[in-house]
Scaffold this motif. Structure first.
Motif, PDB file in Angstrom:
ATOM      1  N   ALA A 101      21.072  36.395  53.637  1.00 37.46           N
ATOM      2  CA  ALA A 101      20.973  34.944  53.840  1.00 37.46           C
ATOM      3  C   ALA A 101      22.335  34.389  54.231  1.00 37.46           C
ATOM      4  O   ALA A 101      22.440  33.375  54.908  1.00 37.46           O
ATOM      5  CB  ALA A 101      20.466  34.276  52.565  1.00 37.46           C
ATOM      6  N   ASP A 205      17.940  26.124  51.348  1.00 37.67           N
ATOM      7  CA  ASP A 205      18.191  27.509  50.936  1.00 37.67           C
ATOM      8  C   ASP A 205      17.281  27.799  49.745  1.00 37.67           C
ATOM      9  O   ASP A 205      17.490  27.280  48.653  1.00 37.67           O
ATOM     10  CB  ASP A 205      19.673  27.644  50.571  1.00 37.67           C
ATOM     11  CG  ASP A 205      20.070  29.057  50.178  1.00 37.67           C
ATOM     12  OD1 ASP A 205      19.181  29.884  49.892  1.00 37.67           O
ATOM     13  OD2 ASP A 205      21.284  29.326  50.137  1.00 37.67           O
ATOM     14  N   LYS A 238      17.544  38.295  45.863  1.00 41.91           N
ATOM     15  CA  LYS A 238      17.420  37.876  44.465  1.00 41.91           C
ATOM     16  C   LYS A 238      16.044  38.223  43.906  1.00 41.91           C
ATOM     17  O   LYS A 238      15.935  38.835  42.855  1.00 41.91           O
ATOM     18  CB  LYS A 238      17.663  36.368  44.342  1.00 41.91           C
ATOM     19  CG  LYS A 238      18.883  35.865  45.085  1.00 41.91           C
ATOM     20  CD  LYS A 238      20.189  36.335  44.487  1.00 41.91           C
ATOM     21  CE  LYS A 238      21.339  35.957  45.410  1.00 41.91           C
ATOM     22  NZ  LYS A 238      22.647  36.210  44.859  1.00 41.91           N
ATOM     23  N   ARG A 246      20.837  43.802  52.135  1.00 39.78           N
ATOM     24  CA  ARG A 246      21.331  42.833  53.104  1.00 39.78           C
ATOM     25  C   ARG A 246      20.275  42.345  54.085  1.00 39.78           C
ATOM     26  O   ARG A 246      20.448  42.470  55.305  1.00 39.78           O
ATOM     27  CB  ARG A 246      22.572  43.385  53.869  1.00 39.78           C
ATOM     28  CG  ARG A 246      23.680  43.978  53.015  1.00 39.78           C
ATOM     29  CD  ARG A 246      24.231  43.039  51.946  1.00 39.78           C
ATOM     30  NE  ARG A 246      24.709  41.768  52.461  1.00 39.78           N
ATOM     31  CZ  ARG A 246      24.312  40.597  51.962  1.00 39.78           C
ATOM     32  NH1 ARG A 246      23.428  40.521  50.954  1.00 39.78           N
ATOM     33  NH2 ARG A 246      24.774  39.494  52.454  1.00 39.78           N
TER      34      ARG A 246
END
Ligand code: PMP
Ligand code: GLU
Length: 395
Positions: A101, A205, A238, A246
């Motif tokens: 992100a 986000d 998460k 990644r």
């Protein structure tokens, strides 16, 4: 030798979350009994079904460059996820898969901001927003909030922060570092203000979407009129305990997705091919596979909040998501603890590292100098020990 480096990098701050984690690692290597509550990283393993998908991808020779914006099968799976979890209708042409992100956010700043464009950041905000915006020529405009208001920005505050130069607003919900979760009513109130300023784009986000104990989750893009003006950022780091893999992604208006792909094509190309294949399995999984992990985080949240509420001088909100607490520690400013003068949150964080052997991150890094961030992404045994040490050091 810094004068040989660009102004760009000389003006950039080091990521303080990563810096504190590195310092804790270094002290540990020297033999110190350090407990690191600095880094926001799940302590769980990546679920087996995702690991199996990665092994299969290796055997199936997914070893060449992927399309820059990601495999089409992954982009389709991400569209299904946005529909299933967020009621958002994105087409694969509106999705870009990136190296975390973090890269997705960097792409957005690069494609949206010209020098001097203002970006509203409700503070506290995630540490890298500020620097990514600056690095891209933008001017971060911080809107301070406090523990008393659950660290949430109100519509009035947003209205006041808008100027003719405002280009964007960036925020995370659940919020890193405060754990606050904006509900639909609160987001609708913010959108009413944004309605009057149709040129302002929003970065939402949602990387902590699933680590959420509030029972509700609202994507701002699902509020009428917002889909065209929002870039929804998410990723697998998460929720699926995949920080090292990644993979992050966005859903965005097509012209923005295309621009992000153009930047990425010159900088990194497509994200890691094996991790992308595994991510198809992750985003297609029913979110109930995460129930056990989320329950563990909730139980830790309760433990940590209960403990901190009993430490005199600390003020805390009840975080509803993510895996951080963000106590206000300002009552210690101006005091001397065991011979150390505490002037600010950074002093207190360094004092806790030296005196309690516990690593935290100063609130300065997140735009709130009154607070400290403590990550509770570790076992209850370790958390209990760390909190005991903090309590003793502050007594
Ligand atoms: N946004 C927030 C709010 C985060 O806490 C993180 C943590 N790393 C990121 C983005 C970046 O995620 P990634 O690891 O996918 O780059
Ligand atoms: N997002 C995590 C944190 O805030 C990871 C560290 C980072 O990427 O900066 O601690």
């Amino acid at each position: 030798m810094n004068h040989l480096l660009s102004d760009r990098v000389n003006n950039l701050s080091t990521s303080q979350t990563l810096a504190m984690a590195a310092l804790a690692r270094e002290l540990k290597a020297q033999g110190k009994d350090i407990i690191s509550l600095s880094l926001g990283e799940p302590d769980f393993n990546t679920p087996d079904f995702i690991k199996e998908a990665a092994k299969k991808a290796i055997d199936e020779n997914y070893s060449t460059y992927s399309p820059v914006d990601g495999y089409v099968e992954l982009k389709e799976a991400i569209c299904r996820k946005f529909k299933r979890d967020n009621n958002l209708e994105y087409k694969p042409s509106q999705i870009v898969v990136s190296t975390g992100a973090k890269q997705a956010l960097y792409n957005i700043a690069q494609v949206m901001l010209n020098d001097g464009d203002e970006v509203i950041l409700p503070a506290p905000y995630w540490v890298s927003y500020y620097e990514i915006i600056k690095l891209s020529g933008g001017t971060p405009i911080e809107v301070p909030t406090s523990v008393e208001t659950d660290f949430k920005m109100t519509a009035e505050q947003l209205e006041k922060a808008i100027t003719p130069k405002t280009k964007m607003m960036w925020f995370s919900s659940p919020c890193n570092p405060s754990g606050s979760v904006y509900n639909r009513e609160e987001l609708t109130a913010l959108c009413k203000v944004l309605e009057k300023h149709p040129n302002i784009y929003v970065v939402s986000d949602e990387i902590y979407e699933h680590i959420n104990f509030s029972g509700t989750f609202c994507s701002i893009a699902s509020i009428p009129g917002m889909l065209e003006k929002t870039i929804t950022v998410n990723g697998v780091a998460k929720a699926f305990a995949m920080t090292g893999w990644r993979i992050g992604y966005i859903g965005a208006p097509e012209f923005i997705a295309k621009a992000c792909t153009k930047i990425q094509g010159q900088v990194t190309s497509g994200a890691n091919s094996i991790a992308q294949r595994a991510t198809i399995t992750a985003v297609d999984a029913d979110p109930s596979v995460l129930n056990e992990m989320v329950a563990a985080f909730k139980s830790r949240r309760d433990l940590v909040v209960g403990f901190i509420q009993n430490i005199p001088g600390l003020k805390i909100n009840i975080p509803e998501g993510a895996f951080y607490v963000f106590p206000d520690v300002s009552s210690f400013f101006g005091k001397t603890l065991k011979g150390t003068k505490i002037e600010n949150a950074t002093d207190l964080s360094m004092y806790l590292l030296a005196e309690a052997n516990v690593a935290t991150v100063t609130g300065d890094a997140f735009g709130n100098p009154n607070c400290l961030r403590i990550s509770y992404a570790t076992s209850e045994t370790i958390l209990t020990e760390a909190l005991k040490r903090i309590k003793e050091a502050l007594a």
